[in-house]
Enzyme design. Structure first.
Site, PDB file in Angstrom:
ATOM      1  N   THR A  38       0.808  -1.223   0.000  1.00 24.43           N
ATOM      2  CA  THR A  38       0.000   0.000   0.000  1.00 24.43           C
ATOM      3  C   THR A  38       0.841   1.272   0.000  1.00 24.43           C
ATOM      4  OG1 THR A  38      -0.167   0.064   2.413  1.00 24.43           O
ATOM      5  CG2 THR A  38      -1.845  -1.193   1.240  1.00 24.43           C
ATOM      6  N   ASP A  39       0.162   2.370  -0.301  1.00 24.94           N
ATOM      7  CA  ASP A  39       0.794   3.678  -0.221  1.00 24.94           C
ATOM      8  C   ASP A  39       0.473   4.292   1.140  1.00 24.94           C
ATOM      9  OD1 ASP A  39      -1.845   4.586  -0.377  1.00 24.94           O
ATOM     10  OD2 ASP A  39      -1.662   5.259  -2.448  1.00 24.94           O
ATOM     11  N   MET A  40       0.771   5.546   1.311  1.00 27.69           N
ATOM     12  CA  MET A  40       0.573   6.201   2.608  1.00 27.69           C
ATOM     13  C   MET A  40      -0.899   6.278   3.013  1.00 27.69           C
ATOM     14  SD  MET A  40       3.493   9.159   2.485  1.00 27.69           S
ATOM     15  CE  MET A  40       3.098   9.757   4.120  1.00 27.69           C
TER      16      MET A  40
END
Length: 132
Positions: free
Chosen positions: A16-18
């Protein structure tokens, strides 16, 4: 057309990203894993192919990002043959959550030597419905 191949996977934090949404490039990793598993289940040993100087190459990919997958989602990657010839294989791949398609890709594969010269597909792939 052959029955679809289904590979289950869970979204890990590293995917995932932030914002906790699957980073776009990771969908390509999910579908690559599914293709590798599908080829293995057909009885094709990719290590033996490489030892013989041949590898699968992704020639073309067309992708649609339809909805986000998120951290800890349980996903299914569905792989279905669209077309098969002696020289190429076209697969429709979808990443789904609870039956909803989140990502769809049309992937065209070829077989090549380690130097990049085209090769004929293995017999197990040439035998698929729709192959020439």
């Amino acid at each position: 057309m052959t029955a679809p191949h289904v590979l289950s996977c869970r979204v890990h934090y590293e995917d995932t990203d932030m914002a906790g949404i699957v980073y776009h490039a990771n969908y390509l990793k999910f579908i690559e894993r599914a293709r590798s598993d599908w080829v293995r289940r057909l009885g094709i040993d990719q290590n033996a192919l490489r030892a013989a100087g041949q590898v699968f190459v992704l020639r073309r990919i067309e992708a649609d990002f339809l909805a986000p997958a998120r951290f800890d989602d349980q996903l299914e990657v569905v792989t279905q043959v669209q077309a098969a010839t002696g020289a190429r294989l076209v697969l429709m791949q979808e990443v789904r959550r609870d039956g909803t398609c989140l990502f769809r890709a049309l992937a065209t594969l070829a077989l090549a030597t380690l130097e990049g010269r085209p090769q004929r597909m293995p017999a197990a792939l040439r035998a698929l419905p729709g192959a020439d």
